[in-house]
Design a protein around this motif. Structure first.
Motif, PDB file in Angstrom:
ATOM      1  N   ILE A  32       0.842  -1.208   0.000  1.00 58.52           N
ATOM      2  CA  ILE A  32       0.000   0.000   0.000  1.00 58.52           C
ATOM      3  C   ILE A  32       0.870   1.247   0.000  1.00 58.52           C
ATOM      4  N   THR A  33       1.961   1.242   0.761  1.00 61.43           N
ATOM      5  CA  THR A  33       2.871   2.387   0.790  1.00 61.43           C
ATOM      6  C   THR A  33       3.460   2.656  -0.588  1.00 61.43           C
ATOM      7  N   VAL A  34       3.880   1.608  -1.269  1.00 58.71           N
ATOM      8  CA  VAL A  34       4.442   1.763  -2.616  1.00 58.71           C
ATOM      9  C   VAL A  34       3.374   2.271  -3.578  1.00 58.71           C
ATOM     10  N   ALA A  35       2.163   1.762  -3.465  1.00 60.25           N
ATOM     11  CA  ALA A  35       1.071   2.214  -4.342  1.00 60.25           C
ATOM     12  C   ALA A  35       0.738   3.680  -4.100  1.00 60.25           C
ATOM     13  N   VAL A  36       0.696   4.079  -2.825  1.00 56.76           N
ATOM     14  CA  VAL A  36       0.393   5.482  -2.496  1.00 56.76           C
ATOM     15  C   VAL A  36       1.503   6.398  -2.981  1.00 56.76           C
ATOM     16  N   THR A  48       0.239   9.947   4.682  1.00 56.71           N
ATOM     17  CA  THR A  48      -0.224   8.568   4.534  1.00 56.71           C
ATOM     18  C   THR A  48       0.922   7.583   4.742  1.00 56.71           C
ATOM     19  N   ALA A  49       2.067   7.884   4.160  1.00 57.89           N
ATOM     20  CA  ALA A  49       3.233   7.009   4.325  1.00 57.89           C
ATOM     21  C   ALA A  49       3.660   6.934   5.792  1.00 57.89           C
ATOM     22  N   LEU A  50       3.618   8.044   6.505  1.00 64.65           N
ATOM     23  CA  LEU A  50       3.994   8.046   7.917  1.00 64.65           C
ATOM     24  C   LEU A  50       2.989   7.284   8.777  1.00 64.65           C
ATOM     25  N   ILE A  51       1.719   7.390   8.449  1.00 67.42           N
ATOM     26  CA  ILE A  51       0.709   6.647   9.202  1.00 67.42           C
ATOM     27  C   ILE A  51       0.888   5.149   8.997  1.00 67.42           C
ATOM     28  N   ILE A  52       1.107   4.748   7.755  1.00 64.74           N
ATOM     29  CA  ILE A  52       1.321   3.329   7.475  1.00 64.74           C
ATOM     30  C   ILE A  52       2.602   2.838   8.142  1.00 64.74           C
ATOM     31  N   ALA A  53       3.650   3.645   8.117  1.00 64.18           N
ATOM     32  CA  ALA A  53       4.908   3.274   8.768  1.00 64.18           C
ATOM     33  C   ALA A  53       4.720   3.149  10.280  1.00 64.18           C
ATOM     34  N   SER A  54       3.877   3.987  10.858  1.00 64.78           N
ATOM     35  CA  SER A  54       3.608   3.903  12.296  1.00 64.78           C
ATOM     36  C   SER A  54       2.885   2.609  12.649  1.00 64.78           C
TER      37      SER A  54
END
Length: 99
Positions: A32-36, A48-54
């Protein structure tokens, strides 16, 4: 030789099933991070990337690093470190957003 009763500790291990589920969740979140990152959603891309990383960091800390079964002192040290990371990111993005 030390007595084993004096140094008993409780260990909480998870079954292989939970490790596989968390591993699949980490792969999914990475996808999902790569897609975003490939999308053009403006200023929400980094957030969004930081939320997913968290979420990924939470899964790794609690499941793979067994943070749930640690004593409270260790949890406090982890929370203090996370607090300073949040402060650093806040100052970084505050500076970044004004340029």
């Amino acid at each position: 030789m030390e007595n084993q009763d004096q140094h008993s500790s409780t260990t909480h291990t998870h079954g292989y099933g939970i490790y596989i589920l968390v591993w699949l969740a980490l792969i999914t979140l990475t996808t999902i991070t790569v897609a975003v990152a490939g999308m053009n959603i403006g200023k929400y891309t980094v957030a969004t990337a930081l939320i997913i990383a968290s979420v990924k960091a939470y899964l790794v800390l609690t499941i793979f690093m067994h943070l749930k079964s640690e004593n409270k002192t260790f949890k406090v040290f982890v929370l203090v470190a996370l607090f300073f990371i949040v402060i650093s990111f806040t100052l970084l993005f505050a500076d970044y957003s004004f340029h």
